[in-house]
Design a protein around this motif. Structure first.
Motif, short mmCIF file in Angstrom:
data_model
loop_
_atom_site.label_atom_id
_atom_site.label_comp_id
_atom_site.label_asym_id
_atom_site.label_seq_id
_atom_site.Cartn_x
_atom_site.Cartn_y
_atom_site.Cartn_z
N THR A 2 -4.64 7.46 4.10
CA THR A 2 -4.82 7.14 2.69
C THR A 2 -6.25 6.67 2.47
O THR A 2 -6.91 6.23 3.40
CB THR A 2 -3.79 6.07 2.24
OG1 THR A 2 -3.85 5.93 0.83
CG2 THR A 2 -4.04 4.75 2.92
N SER A 22 -2.62 3.39 6.25
CA SER A 22 -1.69 2.96 5.20
C SER A 22 -2.44 2.17 4.13
O SER A 22 -3.58 1.73 4.35
CB SER A 22 -0.59 2.08 5.79
OG SER A 22 -1.13 0.84 6.21
N ASN A 23 -1.78 1.95 3.00
CA ASN A 23 -2.37 1.14 1.94
C ASN A 23 -2.68 -0.26 2.45
O ASN A 23 -3.72 -0.83 2.15
CB ASN A 23 -1.43 1.05 0.74
CG ASN A 23 -1.31 2.35 -0.02
OD1 ASN A 23 -1.82 3.38 0.39
ND2 ASN A 23 -0.60 2.30 -1.13
N ALA A 24 -1.74 -0.83 3.22
CA ALA A 24 -1.90 -2.20 3.72
C ALA A 24 -3.14 -2.33 4.61
O ALA A 24 -3.89 -3.31 4.50
CB ALA A 24 -0.66 -2.64 4.48
N VAL A 25 -3.36 -1.35 5.47
CA VAL A 25 -4.54 -1.37 6.35
C VAL A 25 -5.82 -1.32 5.52
O VAL A 25 -6.77 -2.07 5.76
CB VAL A 25 -4.48 -0.21 7.37
CG1 VAL A 25 -5.80 -0.04 8.10
CG2 VAL A 25 -3.35 -0.43 8.35
N CYS A 26 -5.85 -0.43 4.54
CA CYS A 26 -7.04 -0.29 3.69
C CYS A 26 -7.29 -1.57 2.89
O CYS A 26 -8.43 -2.02 2.78
CB CYS A 26 -6.88 0.89 2.75
SG CYS A 26 -6.88 2.50 3.56
N GLU A 27 -6.24 -2.14 2.34
CA GLU A 27 -6.38 -3.35 1.53
C GLU A 27 -6.83 -4.54 2.38
O GLU A 27 -7.63 -5.36 1.92
CB GLU A 27 -5.08 -3.65 0.81
CG GLU A 27 -4.79 -2.64 -0.28
CD GLU A 27 -3.42 -2.75 -0.89
OE1 GLU A 27 -2.71 -3.75 -0.63
OE2 GLU A 27 -3.05 -1.83 -1.64
N HIS A 28 -6.34 -4.63 3.60
CA HIS A 28 -6.77 -5.71 4.50
C HIS A 28 -8.26 -5.58 4.80
O HIS A 28 -9.00 -6.58 4.76
CB HIS A 28 -5.95 -5.67 5.79
CG HIS A 28 -6.29 -6.76 6.74
ND1 HIS A 28 -5.91 -8.07 6.54
CD2 HIS A 28 -7.01 -6.75 7.89
CE1 HIS A 28 -6.39 -8.82 7.53
NE2 HIS A 28 -7.05 -8.03 8.36
N LYS A 29 -8.73 -4.37 5.07
CA LYS A 29 -10.15 -4.16 5.35
C LYS A 29 -10.98 -4.49 4.11
O LYS A 29 -12.05 -5.11 4.21
CB LYS A 29 -10.39 -2.71 5.80
CG LYS A 29 -11.83 -2.43 6.17
CD LYS A 29 -12.27 -3.26 7.35
CE LYS A 29 -13.65 -2.88 7.83
NZ LYS A 29 -14.08 -3.67 8.99
N ASP A 36 -12.08 -8.31 -2.53
CA ASP A 36 -10.88 -8.79 -3.20
C ASP A 36 -11.19 -9.69 -4.40
O ASP A 36 -10.29 -10.27 -4.99
CB ASP A 36 -9.95 -9.50 -2.21
CG ASP A 36 -10.63 -10.63 -1.45
OD1 ASP A 36 -11.87 -10.75 -1.51
OD2 ASP A 36 -9.91 -11.40 -0.79
N TYR A 45 -6.35 4.18 -5.68
CA TYR A 45 -6.01 5.17 -4.66
C TYR A 45 -6.11 6.58 -5.22
O TYR A 45 -5.94 7.53 -4.50
CB TYR A 45 -4.60 4.93 -4.11
CG TYR A 45 -4.53 3.73 -3.22
CD1 TYR A 45 -4.91 3.82 -1.90
CD2 TYR A 45 -4.12 2.50 -3.70
CE1 TYR A 45 -4.87 2.72 -1.06
CE2 TYR A 45 -4.08 1.39 -2.88
CZ TYR A 45 -4.45 1.51 -1.55
OH TYR A 45 -4.42 0.41 -0.74
#
Length: 65
Positions: A2, A22-29, A36, A45
């Motif tokens: 993603t 995943s979305n979670a991995v991208c958002e964490h980075k 943020d 996205y």
């Protein structure tokens, strides 16, 4: 895979593209990089580069996580 696109909220210019599993991995980075701050940055996205979402296309850094 993603892709999360980070853009400047005022100018709608793309800043960085983060690609991950995943979305979670991208958002964490994105959060780790300081994107943020919702007063200054937006996330999407689906950067419809037919520009229907109003983002200004630009050469952006691509980060793979």
């Amino acid at each position: 895979m993603t892709a999360l696109y980070i853009y400047n909220s005022d100018t709608m210019s793309l800043i960085v593209k983060i690609v991950g599993e995943s979305n979670a991995v991208c958002e964490h980075k994105a959060a780790d990089l300081g994107y943020d701050d919702t007063d200054n940055y937006g996330w999407t996205y689906s950067p419809a580069f037919g520009f229907s979402d109003g983002l200004v296309n630009a050469d952006v850094e691509v980060i793979h996580v």
